[in-house]
Motif scaffolding. Structure first.
Motif, PDB file in Angstrom:
ATOM      1  N   LYS A   5      41.276  42.854  29.419  1.00  0.00           N
ATOM      2  CA  LYS A   5      42.387  42.054  29.945  1.00  0.00           C
ATOM      3  C   LYS A   5      43.324  42.265  30.314  1.00  0.00           C
ATOM      4  CE  LYS A   5      44.345  42.790  25.079  1.00  0.00           C
ATOM      5  NZ  LYS A   5      45.154  42.048  23.570  1.00  0.00           N
ATOM      6  N   ASP A   6      44.148  43.288  30.346  1.00  0.00           N
ATOM      7  CA  ASP A   6      45.110  43.133  30.936  1.00  0.00           C
ATOM      8  C   ASP A   6      44.445  44.054  32.450  1.00  0.00           C
ATOM      9  OD1 ASP A   6      46.689  44.500  28.810  1.00  0.00           O
ATOM     10  OD2 ASP A   6      45.680  46.128  28.388  1.00  0.00           O
ATOM     11  N   VAL A   7      43.299  43.972  33.019  1.00  0.00           N
ATOM     12  CA  VAL A   7      42.667  43.890  33.836  1.00  0.00           C
ATOM     13  C   VAL A   7      42.864  42.358  35.100  1.00  0.00           C
ATOM     14  CG1 VAL A   7      40.260  44.706  36.066  1.00  0.00           C
ATOM     15  CG2 VAL A   7      41.897  45.870  34.086  1.00  0.00           C
ATOM     16  N   ARG A  68      37.493  46.672  32.774  1.00  0.00           N
ATOM     17  CA  ARG A  68      38.086  48.369  31.992  1.00  0.00           C
ATOM     18  C   ARG A  68      37.469  49.596  33.579  1.00  0.00           C
ATOM     19  NH1 ARG A  68      35.264  51.372  29.268  1.00  0.00           N
ATOM     20  NH2 ARG A  68      33.817  50.543  27.211  1.00  0.00           N
ATOM     21  N   PRO A  69      38.418  49.935  33.198  1.00  0.00           N
ATOM     22  CA  PRO A  69      37.676  51.639  34.270  1.00  0.00           C
ATOM     23  C   PRO A  69      36.638  51.525  33.871  1.00  0.00           C
ATOM     24  CG  PRO A  69      40.232  51.376  34.581  1.00  0.00           C
ATOM     25  CD  PRO A  69      39.957  50.436  32.953  1.00  0.00           C
ATOM     26  N   ILE A  94      35.486  43.896  39.608  1.00  0.00           N
ATOM     27  CA  ILE A  94      37.237  45.055  40.089  1.00  0.00           C
ATOM     28  C   ILE A  94      37.177  45.438  38.126  1.00  0.00           C
ATOM     29  CG2 ILE A  94      39.369  44.083  39.918  1.00  0.00           C
ATOM     30  CD1 ILE A  94      37.886  42.987  42.505  1.00  0.00           C
ATOM     31  N   HIS A  95      37.932  46.806  38.879  1.00  0.00           N
ATOM     32  CA  HIS A  95      38.039  47.473  37.710  1.00  0.00           C
ATOM     33  C   HIS A  95      39.809  47.985  37.988  1.00  0.00           C
ATOM     34  CE1 HIS A  95      33.754  48.678  38.500  1.00  0.00           C
ATOM     35  NE2 HIS A  95      34.409  48.367  36.883  1.00  0.00           N
ATOM     36  N   SER A  96      40.422  46.894  38.392  1.00  0.00           N
ATOM     37  CA  SER A  96      41.702  47.763  38.510  1.00  0.00           C
ATOM     38  C   SER A  96      42.027  46.204  39.734  1.00  0.00           C
ATOM     39  CB  SER A  96      42.135  48.943  39.262  1.00  0.00           C
ATOM     40  OG  SER A  96      41.714  48.977  40.514  1.00  0.00           O
ATOM     41  N   LEU A  97      43.941  46.173  39.379  1.00  0.00           N
ATOM     42  CA  LEU A  97      44.496  45.500  40.182  1.00  0.00           C
ATOM     43  C   LEU A  97      44.802  45.704  41.592  1.00  0.00           C
ATOM     44  CD1 LEU A  97      45.886  42.640  41.032  1.00  0.00           C
ATOM     45  CD2 LEU A  97      48.549  44.126  39.860  1.00  0.00           C
ATOM     46  N   ASP A  98      44.481  47.173  42.123  1.00  0.00           N
ATOM     47  CA  ASP A  98      44.079  47.823  43.354  1.00  0.00           C
ATOM     48  C   ASP A  98      43.103  47.814  43.806  1.00  0.00           C
ATOM     49  OD1 ASP A  98      47.484  48.581  43.324  1.00  0.00           O
ATOM     50  OD2 ASP A  98      46.547  50.788  42.220  1.00  0.00           O
ATOM     51  N   GLU A  99      41.856  47.617  43.087  1.00  0.00           N
ATOM     52  CA  GLU A  99      40.653  47.653  43.290  1.00  0.00           C
ATOM     53  C   GLU A  99      40.722  45.725  43.993  1.00  0.00           C
ATOM     54  OE1 GLU A  99      36.228  47.953  42.927  1.00  0.00           O
ATOM     55  OE2 GLU A  99      37.644  48.272  41.023  1.00  0.00           O
ATOM     56  N   LEU A 100      41.394  44.935  43.205  1.00  0.00           N
ATOM     57  CA  LEU A 100      41.917  43.581  43.773  1.00  0.00           C
ATOM     58  C   LEU A 100      41.923  43.309  44.974  1.00  0.00           C
ATOM     59  CD1 LEU A 100      40.771  40.549  43.363  1.00  0.00           C
ATOM     60  CD2 LEU A 100      43.155  40.291  42.101  1.00  0.00           C
ATOM     61  N   LYS A 101      43.071  44.183  45.045  1.00  0.00           N
ATOM     62  CA  LYS A 101      44.507  43.822  46.361  1.00  0.00           C
ATOM     63  C   LYS A 101      43.484  44.329  47.180  1.00  0.00           C
ATOM     64  CE  LYS A 101      48.146  43.776  44.068  1.00  0.00           C
ATOM     65  NZ  LYS A 101      50.058  45.172  43.982  1.00  0.00           N
ATOM     66  N   ARG A 102      43.047  45.469  47.641  1.00  0.00           N
ATOM     67  CA  ARG A 102      41.777  45.719  48.583  1.00  0.00           C
ATOM     68  C   ARG A 102      40.720  45.303  48.997  1.00  0.00           C
ATOM     69  NH1 ARG A 102      42.129  50.744  45.399  1.00  0.00           N
ATOM     70  NH2 ARG A 102      40.594  50.551  44.570  1.00  0.00           N
ATOM     71  N   MET A 103      39.711  44.540  47.955  1.00  0.00           N
ATOM     72  CA  MET A 103      38.454  43.677  48.340  1.00  0.00           C
ATOM     73  C   MET A 103      39.561  42.109  49.226  1.00  0.00           C
ATOM     74  SD  MET A 103      35.665  44.784  47.773  1.00  0.00           S
ATOM     75  CE  MET A 103      35.290  43.159  47.127  1.00  0.00           C
ATOM     76  N   TRP A 104      40.243  41.916  48.804  1.00  0.00           N
ATOM     77  CA  TRP A 104      41.378  40.627  48.911  1.00  0.00           C
ATOM     78  C   TRP A 104      41.626  40.740  50.472  1.00  0.00           C
ATOM     79  CZ3 TRP A 104      41.021  35.817  48.669  1.00  0.00           C
ATOM     80  CH2 TRP A 104      42.139  35.259  49.427  1.00  0.00           C
ATOM     81  N   TYR A 105      42.352  42.059  51.016  1.00  0.00           N
ATOM     82  CA  TYR A 105      42.838  42.390  51.941  1.00  0.00           C
ATOM     83  C   TYR A 105      42.236  42.376  53.038  1.00  0.00           C
ATOM     84  CZ  TYR A 105      47.318  42.644  49.889  1.00  0.00           C
ATOM     85  OH  TYR A 105      48.701  42.448  49.767  1.00  0.00           O
ATOM     86  N   ASN A 106      40.740  43.432  52.915  1.00  0.00           N
ATOM     87  CA  ASN A 106      39.398  43.728  53.644  1.00  0.00           C
ATOM     88  C   ASN A 106      38.545  42.127  54.057  1.00  0.00           C
ATOM     89  OD1 ASN A 106      40.226  45.607  54.201  1.00  0.00           O
ATOM     90  ND2 ASN A 106      38.498  46.724  52.099  1.00  0.00           N
TER      91      ASN A 106
END
Length: 114
Positions: A5-7, A68-69, A94-106
């Motif tokens: 839920k935090d992710v 979750r991770p 997605i397992h983290s906000l950083d992973e989402l950001k990478r996916m979005w920017y790509n």
């Protein structure tokens, strides 16, 4: 350890603020039936946690399943993913906000938006 839920919360908040897309949380837990004493399931099993309509590609559907991770998809989620991608949509695990950001920017980089 970060909870699912935090992710979900971090990803949805970031999408709405930074990516500026139409996005919403798709809660498929079901509804508690007091008479029967259990949750009645959602209409469609495996629906991703976050639904996004991305204007970057003319309103493309993106389903985002947050875990979750270290956690993995259930079989019904894998089947939903196959249906989405077969129809031309995007589906991200997605397992983290950083992973989402990478996916979005790509994703937006492919359209040379950034």
């Amino acid at each position: 350890m970060e909870l699912e839920k935090d992710v979900q919360r971090a990803c949805l908040n970031w999408l709405l603020k930074e990516a500026r897309v139409f996005a919403f949380r798709c809660n498929t837990t079901g509804i508690f039936d007091r008479e029967l004493g259990f949750f009645r399931g959602a209409a469609k099993r495996g629906v991703p946690d976050i639904i996004v309509i991305a204007g970057v590609r003319g309103g493309q559907f993106i389903g985002i399943e947050c875990k979750r991770p270290g956690a993995k998809q259930r079989e019904d989620q894998i089947n939903f993913q196959k249906s989405v991608t077969a129809a031309g949509g995007e589906y991200w695990l997605i397992h983290s906000l950083d992973e989402l950001k990478r996916m979005w920017y790509n994703y937006v980089k492919e359209d040379k938006i950034v």
